[in-house]
Design a protein around this motif. Sequence first.
Motif, PDB file in Angstrom:
ATOM      1  N   VAL A 196     -45.923  37.798  22.458  1.00 51.01           N
ATOM      2  CA  VAL A 196     -44.816  38.750  22.382  1.00 51.01           C
ATOM      3  C   VAL A 196     -43.503  38.047  22.722  1.00 51.01           C
ATOM      4  O   VAL A 196     -43.381  37.424  23.772  1.00 51.01           O
ATOM      5  CB  VAL A 196     -45.038  39.925  23.354  1.00 51.01           C
ATOM      6  N   ASP A 197     -42.539  38.138  21.824  1.00 53.72           N
ATOM      7  CA  ASP A 197     -41.208  37.620  22.131  1.00 53.72           C
ATOM      8  C   ASP A 197     -40.515  38.562  23.112  1.00 53.72           C
ATOM      9  O   ASP A 197     -40.771  39.775  23.127  1.00 53.72           O
ATOM     10  CB  ASP A 197     -40.370  37.506  20.858  1.00 53.72           C
ATOM     11  N   VAL A 198     -39.615  38.007  23.936  1.00 51.53           N
ATOM     12  CA  VAL A 198     -38.932  38.795  24.953  1.00 51.53           C
ATOM     13  C   VAL A 198     -37.430  38.565  24.859  1.00 51.53           C
ATOM     14  O   VAL A 198     -36.968  37.429  24.784  1.00 51.53           O
ATOM     15  CB  VAL A 198     -39.421  38.438  26.373  1.00 51.53           C
ATOM     16  N   ILE A 199     -36.664  39.670  24.853  1.00 53.90           N
ATOM     17  CA  ILE A 199     -35.218  39.623  25.017  1.00 53.90           C
ATOM     18  C   ILE A 199     -34.918  40.284  26.351  1.00 53.90           C
ATOM     19  O   ILE A 199     -35.210  41.462  26.545  1.00 53.90           O
ATOM     20  CB  ILE A 199     -34.479  40.351  23.888  1.00 53.90           C
ATOM     21  N   GLU A 200     -34.350  39.521  27.271  1.00 51.59           N
ATOM     22  CA  GLU A 200     -34.075  40.047  28.602  1.00 51.59           C
ATOM     23  C   GLU A 200     -32.604  39.854  28.940  1.00 51.59           C
ATOM     24  O   GLU A 200     -32.097  38.727  28.920  1.00 51.59           O
ATOM     25  CB  GLU A 200     -34.950  39.348  29.638  1.00 51.59           C
ATOM     26  N   PHE A 201     -31.917  40.949  29.215  1.00 51.70           N
ATOM     27  CA  PHE A 201     -30.510  40.862  29.582  1.00 51.70           C
ATOM     28  C   PHE A 201     -30.396  40.327  31.003  1.00 51.70           C
ATOM     29  O   PHE A 201     -31.211  40.630  31.873  1.00 51.70           O
ATOM     30  CB  PHE A 201     -29.848  42.229  29.460  1.00 51.70           C
ATOM     31  N   SER A 242     -39.365  42.084  13.172  1.00 52.20           N
ATOM     32  CA  SER A 242     -40.504  41.814  12.289  1.00 52.20           C
ATOM     33  C   SER A 242     -41.708  41.247  13.020  1.00 52.20           C
ATOM     34  O   SER A 242     -42.717  40.926  12.389  1.00 52.20           O
ATOM     35  CB  SER A 242     -40.079  40.847  11.177  1.00 52.20           C
ATOM     36  N   ASP A 243     -41.626  41.122  14.356  1.00 53.86           N
ATOM     37  CA  ASP A 243     -42.748  40.595  15.132  1.00 53.86           C
ATOM     38  C   ASP A 243     -42.784  41.317  16.474  1.00 53.86           C
ATOM     39  O   ASP A 243     -41.823  41.988  16.862  1.00 53.86           O
ATOM     40  CB  ASP A 243     -42.587  39.082  15.340  1.00 53.86           C
ATOM     41  N   HIS A 244     -43.882  41.174  17.210  1.00 58.44           N
ATOM     42  CA  HIS A 244     -44.016  41.840  18.496  1.00 58.44           C
ATOM     43  C   HIS A 244     -42.860  41.460  19.419  1.00 58.44           C
ATOM     44  O   HIS A 244     -42.529  40.281  19.562  1.00 58.44           O
ATOM     45  CB  HIS A 244     -45.342  41.453  19.146  1.00 58.44           C
ATOM     46  N   LEU A 245     -42.274  42.466  20.071  1.00 62.23           N
ATOM     47  CA  LEU A 245     -41.057  42.219  20.851  1.00 62.23           C
ATOM     48  C   LEU A 245     -40.993  43.146  22.060  1.00 62.23           C
ATOM     49  O   LEU A 245     -41.348  44.327  21.978  1.00 62.23           O
ATOM     50  CB  LEU A 245     -39.818  42.431  19.979  1.00 62.23           C
ATOM     51  N   LEU A 246     -40.483  42.595  23.172  1.00 57.56           N
ATOM     52  CA  LEU A 246     -40.144  43.364  24.359  1.00 57.56           C
ATOM     53  C   LEU A 246     -38.666  43.166  24.636  1.00 57.56           C
ATOM     54  O   LEU A 246     -38.188  42.028  24.722  1.00 57.56           O
ATOM     55  CB  LEU A 246     -40.969  42.883  25.557  1.00 57.56           C
ATOM     56  N   ILE A 247     -37.924  44.266  24.766  1.00 61.02           N
ATOM     57  CA  ILE A 247     -36.511  44.195  25.131  1.00 61.02           C
ATOM     58  C   ILE A 247     -36.360  44.796  26.520  1.00 61.02           C
ATOM     59  O   ILE A 247     -36.648  45.983  26.728  1.00 61.02           O
ATOM     60  CB  ILE A 247     -35.615  44.939  24.127  1.00 61.02           C
ATOM     61  N   GLU A 248     -35.899  43.985  27.466  1.00 60.16           N
ATOM     62  CA  GLU A 248     -35.681  44.403  28.848  1.00 60.16           C
ATOM     63  C   GLU A 248     -34.181  44.552  29.087  1.00 60.16           C
ATOM     64  O   GLU A 248     -33.431  43.584  29.026  1.00 60.16           O
ATOM     65  CB  GLU A 248     -36.226  43.333  29.805  1.00 60.16           C
ATOM     66  N   GLY A 249     -33.741  45.790  29.374  1.00 62.13           N
ATOM     67  CA  GLY A 249     -32.309  46.021  29.511  1.00 62.13           C
ATOM     68  C   GLY A 249     -31.769  45.934  30.918  1.00 62.13           C
ATOM     69  O   GLY A 249     -30.555  45.870  31.103  1.00 62.13           O
ATOM     70  N   THR A 301     -41.616  47.186  22.516  1.00 64.58           N
ATOM     71  CA  THR A 301     -41.406  47.932  23.745  1.00 64.58           C
ATOM     72  C   THR A 301     -39.952  47.794  24.169  1.00 64.58           C
ATOM     73  O   THR A 301     -39.406  46.694  24.210  1.00 64.58           O
ATOM     74  CB  THR A 301     -42.317  47.412  24.877  1.00 64.58           C
ATOM     75  N   LEU A 302     -39.328  48.920  24.482  1.00 60.67           N
ATOM     76  CA  LEU A 302     -37.970  48.949  25.023  1.00 60.67           C
ATOM     77  C   LEU A 302     -38.068  49.443  26.456  1.00 60.67           C
ATOM     78  O   LEU A 302     -38.725  50.450  26.730  1.00 60.67           O
ATOM     79  CB  LEU A 302     -37.080  49.885  24.214  1.00 60.67           C
ATOM     80  N   ARG A 303     -37.354  48.769  27.356  1.00 57.71           N
ATOM     81  CA  ARG A 303     -37.495  49.088  28.774  1.00 57.71           C
ATOM     82  C   ARG A 303     -36.137  49.031  29.465  1.00 57.71           C
ATOM     83  O   ARG A 303     -35.368  48.080  29.294  1.00 57.71           O
ATOM     84  CB  ARG A 303     -38.463  48.105  29.410  1.00 57.71           C
ATOM     85  N   ASP A 304     -35.806  50.072  30.226  1.00 58.30           N
ATOM     86  CA  ASP A 304     -34.635  50.083  31.104  1.00 58.30           C
ATOM     87  C   ASP A 304     -33.324  49.835  30.364  1.00 58.30           C
ATOM     88  O   ASP A 304     -32.557  48.936  30.693  1.00 58.30           O
ATOM     89  CB  ASP A 304     -34.806  49.053  32.226  1.00 58.30           C
ATOM     90  N   LEU A 305     -33.072  50.657  29.338  1.00 58.18           N
ATOM     91  CA  LEU A 305     -31.798  50.590  28.624  1.00 58.18           C
ATOM     92  C   LEU A 305     -31.495  51.940  28.004  1.00 58.18           C
ATOM     93  O   LEU A 305     -32.270  52.884  28.137  1.00 58.18           O
ATOM     94  CB  LEU A 305     -31.802  49.468  27.582  1.00 58.18           C
ATOM     95  N   SER A 306     -30.345  52.019  27.334  1.00 55.98           N
ATOM     96  CA  SER A 306     -29.934  53.253  26.657  1.00 55.98           C
ATOM     97  C   SER A 306     -29.590  52.955  25.206  1.00 55.98           C
ATOM     98  O   SER A 306     -29.116  51.864  24.880  1.00 55.98           O
ATOM     99  CB  SER A 306     -28.721  53.881  27.362  1.00 55.98           C
ATOM    100  N   LEU A 307     -29.821  53.948  24.349  1.00 59.48           N
ATOM    101  CA  LEU A 307     -29.509  53.859  22.921  1.00 59.48           C
ATOM    102  C   LEU A 307     -28.611  55.023  22.545  1.00 59.48           C
ATOM    103  O   LEU A 307     -28.974  56.185  22.763  1.00 59.48           O
ATOM    104  CB  LEU A 307     -30.792  53.923  22.087  1.00 59.48           C
TER     105      LEU A 307
END
Length: 222
Positions: free
Chosen positions: A2-7, A25-32, A79-85
């Motif tokens: 899983v790729d991760v984008i972490e602020f 286009s691939d498994h991803l976790l975004i940590e806000g 997965t989106l975690r701890d952010l707002s849209l």
Amino acid sequence: GVDVIEFADGLAGVARLTRGEISISDHLLIEGGGDVTLSGDALGDDVLDANGFTDTNASFAVLADNSRILEIEANAETTLRDLSLTGGVATADNAAGSGGAVRAFSRLTLERVNVVGNSTQGQFAQGGGLFAFDLRLTDSAVVGNVTRGFEADGGGVAGLSIRMTNTTVARNATTGPSADGAGVFGDDLRLTNVTITGNSAQEPFGGGSRGGGVFSTRSLEL
């Protein structure tokens, strides 16, 4: 994997999409980190509510520069975690216009996420806030999202399989003829400790829209 984008720790504020939606286009976790908001409002001209989120009704005349925030392809569980849209807008008919903030063709999981002030405009364009084949929300809020169009179901969220836990669904709306499920619209719904309040199916000609809070086409478990 899983790729991760972490602020970064301590980062706060609004990240505006100035070049349109982000495609995954691939498994991803975004940590806000809890203080980051992703906005589809490219020019920053939306009218904001008291909490700094887009007010979809007050901003209607200035939404031409807004875009959907995330487009998630099949086989790209996200997965989106701890952010707002906020400020996400999709303008098209049918599936192309579904999911104002996020459209997901794989499993989408939200943990401690605010989905506020997003919209769709188009016939059969479902999910003013979120549209997903397989949707999971925990400790989240879906507030003030709207669909505008004939049979544009799911003012807050729409999907096939939806699981919500400890989540608030409030003040969402469908505003077109025969548009069902102002808060939640789906096939197979399981809602656990979910607060559903102040949602409105605003049938303009009277009598055709169902489910101001929730509408299920098959099964509903509370």
